[in-house]
Design a protein around this motif. Structure first.
Motif, PDB file in Angstrom:
ATOM      1  N   ALA A   1       0.810  -1.216   0.000  1.00 36.13           N
ATOM      2  CA  ALA A   1       0.000   0.000   0.000  1.00 36.13           C
ATOM      3  C   ALA A   1       0.844   1.268   0.000  1.00 36.13           C
ATOM      4  O   ALA A   1       0.428   2.293  -0.557  1.00 36.13           O
ATOM      5  N   LEU A   2       2.024   1.202   0.586  1.00 37.41           N
ATOM      6  CA  LEU A   2       2.878   2.382   0.672  1.00 37.41           C
ATOM      7  C   LEU A   2       4.062   2.326  -0.292  1.00 37.41           C
ATOM      8  O   LEU A   2       5.034   3.062  -0.135  1.00 37.41           O
ATOM      9  N   SER A   3       3.947   1.424  -1.285  1.00 32.91           N
ATOM     10  CA  SER A   3       4.948   1.359  -2.354  1.00 32.91           C
ATOM     11  C   SER A   3       4.254   1.699  -3.664  1.00 32.91           C
ATOM     12  O   SER A   3       3.491   0.876  -4.193  1.00 32.91           O
ATOM     13  N   PRO A   4       4.451   2.894  -4.207  1.00 28.92           N
ATOM     14  CA  PRO A   4       3.722   3.301  -5.417  1.00 28.92           C
ATOM     15  C   PRO A   4       3.869   2.327  -6.576  1.00 28.92           C
ATOM     16  O   PRO A   4       2.888   2.049  -7.282  1.00 28.92           O
ATOM     17  N   ASP A   5       5.067   1.780  -6.784  1.00 28.00           N
ATOM     18  CA  ASP A   5       5.266   0.862  -7.904  1.00 28.00           C
ATOM     19  C   ASP A   5       4.529  -0.451  -7.685  1.00 28.00           C
ATOM     20  O   ASP A   5       3.911  -0.999  -8.609  1.00 28.00           O
ATOM     21  N   ARG A   6       4.595  -0.985  -6.469  1.00 25.80           N
ATOM     22  CA  ARG A   6       3.896  -2.239  -6.195  1.00 25.80           C
ATOM     23  C   ARG A   6       2.387  -2.032  -6.250  1.00 25.80           C
ATOM     24  O   ARG A   6       1.643  -2.891  -6.735  1.00 25.80           O
ATOM     25  N   PHE A   7       1.918  -0.910  -5.734  1.00 26.65           N
ATOM     26  CA  PHE A   7       0.489  -0.606  -5.766  1.00 26.65           C
ATOM     27  C   PHE A   7       0.003  -0.510  -7.209  1.00 26.65           C
ATOM     28  O   PHE A   7      -1.056  -1.066  -7.566  1.00 26.65           O
ATOM     29  N   ALA A   8       0.795   0.135  -8.059  1.00 24.17           N
ATOM     30  CA  ALA A   8       0.438   0.249  -9.475  1.00 24.17           C
ATOM     31  C   ALA A   8       0.421  -1.121 -10.133  1.00 24.17           C
ATOM     32  O   ALA A   8      -0.419  -1.397 -11.002  1.00 24.17           O
ATOM     33  N   MET A   9       1.334  -1.994  -9.718  1.00 23.73           N
ATOM     34  CA  MET A   9       1.348  -3.362 -10.241  1.00 23.73           C
ATOM     35  C   MET A   9       0.031  -4.076  -9.938  1.00 23.73           C
ATOM     36  O   MET A   9      -0.558  -4.743 -10.810  1.00 23.73           O
ATOM     37  N   MET A  10      -0.476  -3.924  -8.701  1.00 18.67           N
ATOM     38  CA  MET A  10      -1.718  -4.576  -8.319  1.00 18.67           C
ATOM     39  C   MET A  10      -2.916  -3.982  -9.063  1.00 18.67           C
ATOM     40  O   MET A  10      -3.851  -4.697  -9.426  1.00 18.67           O
ATOM     41  N   GLU A  11      -2.871  -2.691  -9.308  1.00 18.50           N
ATOM     42  CA  GLU A  11      -3.951  -2.064 -10.060  1.00 18.50           C
ATOM     43  C   GLU A  11      -4.030  -2.596 -11.484  1.00 18.50           C
ATOM     44  O   GLU A  11      -5.108  -2.646 -12.079  1.00 18.50           O
ATOM     45  N   LYS A  12      -2.880  -3.019 -12.028  1.00 18.72           N
ATOM     46  CA  LYS A  12      -2.824  -3.498 -13.411  1.00 18.72           C
ATOM     47  C   LYS A  12      -3.018  -5.014 -13.516  1.00 18.72           C
ATOM     48  O   LYS A  12      -3.098  -5.539 -14.629  1.00 18.72           O
ATOM     49  N   GLU A  13      -3.063  -5.721 -12.372  1.00 18.48           N
ATOM     50  CA  GLU A  13      -3.278  -7.169 -12.409  1.00 18.48           C
ATOM     51  C   GLU A  13      -4.564  -7.485 -13.171  1.00 18.48           C
ATOM     52  O   GLU A  13      -5.534  -6.730 -13.132  1.00 18.48           O
ATOM     53  N   THR A  14      -4.577  -8.640 -13.826  1.00 21.58           N
ATOM     54  CA  THR A  14      -5.643  -8.930 -14.788  1.00 21.58           C
ATOM     55  C   THR A  14      -6.955  -9.393 -14.160  1.00 21.58           C
ATOM     56  O   THR A  14      -7.947  -9.552 -14.873  1.00 21.58           O
ATOM     57  N   PHE A  15      -7.011  -9.630 -12.849  1.00 25.10           N
ATOM     58  CA  PHE A  15      -8.289 -10.022 -12.259  1.00 25.10           C
ATOM     59  C   PHE A  15      -9.264  -8.841 -12.306  1.00 25.10           C
ATOM     60  O   PHE A  15      -8.860  -7.677 -12.332  1.00 25.10           O
ATOM     61  N   ASN A  16     -10.550  -9.164 -12.296  1.00 25.30           N
ATOM     62  CA  ASN A  16     -11.561  -8.110 -12.335  1.00 25.30           C
ATOM     63  C   ASN A  16     -11.618  -7.411 -10.980  1.00 25.30           C
ATOM     64  O   ASN A  16     -11.850  -8.051  -9.951  1.00 25.30           O
ATOM     65  N   HIS A  17     -11.433  -6.107 -10.963  1.00 26.58           N
ATOM     66  CA  HIS A  17     -11.362  -5.329  -9.724  1.00 26.58           C
ATOM     67  C   HIS A  17     -12.715  -4.785  -9.274  1.00 26.58           C
ATOM     68  O   HIS A  17     -12.782  -4.036  -8.299  1.00 26.58           O
ATOM     69  N   ASN A  18     -13.786  -5.171  -9.951  1.00 23.43           N
ATOM     70  CA  ASN A  18     -15.065  -4.481  -9.772  1.00 23.43           C
ATOM     71  C   ASN A  18     -16.186  -5.382  -9.287  1.00 23.43           C
ATOM     72  O   ASN A  18     -16.147  -6.610  -9.437  1.00 23.43           O
ATOM     73  N   GLU A  19     -17.205  -4.748  -8.721  1.00 25.05           N
ATOM     74  CA  GLU A  19     -18.488  -5.406  -8.592  1.00 25.05           C
ATOM     75  C   GLU A  19     -19.067  -5.494  -9.997  1.00 25.05           C
ATOM     76  O   GLU A  19     -18.891  -4.581 -10.807  1.00 25.05           O
ATOM     77  N   VAL A  20     -19.739  -6.614 -10.300  1.00 27.75           N
ATOM     78  CA  VAL A  20     -20.191  -6.843 -11.672  1.00 27.75           C
ATOM     79  C   VAL A  20     -21.654  -7.250 -11.708  1.00 27.75           C
ATOM     80  O   VAL A  20     -22.234  -7.694 -10.714  1.00 27.75           O
TER      81      VAL A  20
END
Length: 456
Positions: free
Chosen positions: A198-217
């Motif tokens: 959470a406090l590592s900008p690069d790692r956080f950005a990596m998780m944001e780009k992970e291919t799993f669906n991040h949303n309610e659907v």
């Protein structure tokens, strides 16, 4: 030594009996012809009265322990009142030996396929976009659709994000929820639990780009290729999911008022899988005032609202309500659930797989407790039996190479003092066969070191 005592026989004990397969590709059963006949007569009388097959509501909790709920000795005693669950349980059938698998995705797939994980192949929870799911399986909702049911899924899915495993492609007329698991959306965002991400900008950005669906659907057969994204799940929106899902299920039930079709509602809660983030409305509502206790109290409220809606639309008397959990409590991150048994989630010890369970059906199920064996795979056969295909007839919907581990337990549920039709219950642990229970005896074949990873 020698004794003059005659001893006693008890119900639901069959080690001296031989069970028989209803069909070559079905798990063997202990036959109870009289209770089966009584159950069928009750079902026929109800159908003649209401003009359709019964509705089925499966209320599936997440990571809730055997002793979290009042009807099993928890509730107020452990800091979280469960008055609705206790009332329904005590007016229905409390199953003290009901079994899930050690973790969530295998259990959910077992409910949907009637197979244990070694047969359906979902051996552990897929995480962060990993493959694995229901594609190619014959599912309970797909069969119920064929038998004239309206099928609605709400809540946590976690049975595969690939196209073939999406809810609308395995038997649901409609689905709203998320495709993964709670902590997959939250843990890497939380500066308290996972500051290294959470406090590592690069790692956080990596998780944001992970291919799993991040949303309610929202998923609908109108588009079989994908689900519609509704909103991003983060540390704020996750607080609202269970309440919003409750409203979605209530809206569905209200739409079914007066319908000539029966319905199957699969309501799989987010609660109470870690991490729990109660909204302001629920924070501190439990006597324990923990995030977990607050969640349990909220789950009781949600069930209460669904039951009141069933009564409001005139469908309570024609609805089987089945409450259970996908596994016993996790023991990694406190606060967590309560179990009197050895082990926790992820374990094939009783504390990992024996789950809090009851079946309620107004005026159809007599109040009682049973120690008879019930596997959550039995929901597959039992639901299809209620829809008009009892016993071996469920085999009509699968090919002869598909083995069905579930058992038709309609007789157990509906007859007076009904006994289980299950003589034995197999345990699995990821890719391993772990053991077998017959009566009060448990044979352990594969066991993990207790406290090898976490300690209670």
């Amino acid at each position: 030594g020698p004794t003059s005592a005659k001893g006693y026989n008890h119900t639901d004990q069959y080690i001296h009996l031989t069970d028989e397969k209803p069909a070559d590709n079905m798990y063997p059963v202990i036959s109870h012809p009289e209770q089966e006949q009584q159950a069928r007569e009750k079902l026929a009388a109800l159908e003649a009265k209401v003009g359709k097959k019964p509705n089925i509501l499966v209320f599936l909790l997440d990571d809730v322990g055997w002793m979290d709920l009042g009807f099993n000795g928890g509730g107020i005693a452990v800091g979280n009142d469960t008055p609705t669950m206790d009332k329904l349980a005590n007016e229905g059938l409390i199953l003290t030996s009901a079994y899930a698998t050690p973790s969530c995705s295998p259990t959910r797939a077992t409910i949907h396929t009637g197979q244990n994980p070694l047969h359906h192949g979902v051996l552990r929870p897929p995480m962060y976009g990993e493959p694995g799911g229901l594609e190619g399986e014959t599912t309970m909702p797909s069969i119920l659709q064929q038998l004239g049911y309206v099928t609605q899924g709400v809540g946590k899915w976690h049975m595969g994000e690939n196209q073939g495993s999406l809810p609308q492609n395995v038997g649901y007329d409609d689905f709203r929820g998320f495709l993964g698991v709670s902590d997959m959306y939250t843990e890497w965002r939380d500066t308290y639990f996972n500051p290294e991400v959470a406090l590592s900008p690069d790692r956080f950005a990596m998780m944001e780009k992970e291919t799993f669906n991040h949303n309610e659907v929202h998923c609908s057969p109108a588009d079989t290729s994908k689900c519609e994204d509704l909103r991003l799940i983060d540390l704020d929106t996750i607080k609202q999911l269970d309440e919003d899902w409750m409203k979605y299920s209530i809206d569905f039930l209200k739409r079914m008022k007066g319908s000539e079709q029966p319905f199957f509602l699969y309501h799989a809660t987010r609660g109470c899988h870690f991490d729990n983030y109660p909204s302001d409305k629920w924070a501190g509502r439990s006597r324990a005032r923990t995030s977990y206790g607050d969640c349990i109290v909220q789950m009781d409220y949600i069930l209460d609202q669904l039951v009141k809606t069933l009564e409001e639309i005139g469908e309570l008397e024609n609805t089987l309500i089945f409450l259970t959990s996908d596994n016993e409590p996790e023991c990694e991150i406190p606060p967590h659930g309560q179990t009197p048994f050895r082990g926790c989630k992820g374990s094939s010890w009783e504390g990992g797989v024996r789950v809090p369970t009851f079946a309620y059906w107004k005026d159809m199920i007599a109040p009682r407790k049973s120690e008879g064996l019930f596997d959550l795979a039995d929901l597959f056969n039992t639901s299809i039996s209620l829809a008009g295909k009892p016993g071996k007839e469920v085999a009509e919907f699968v090919d002869d190479k598909t083995y069905i581990d579930g058992i038709d337990q309609v007789g157990m549920l509906l007859s007076d003092n009904g006994q289980s039709a299950r003589r034995s219950r197999p345990y699995t642990l990821n890719q391993y066969w772990a053991g077998l229970r017959i009566d009060e005896f448990k044979f352990v074949w594969t066991g993990e070191i207790e406290d090898g990873i976490v300690q209670r």
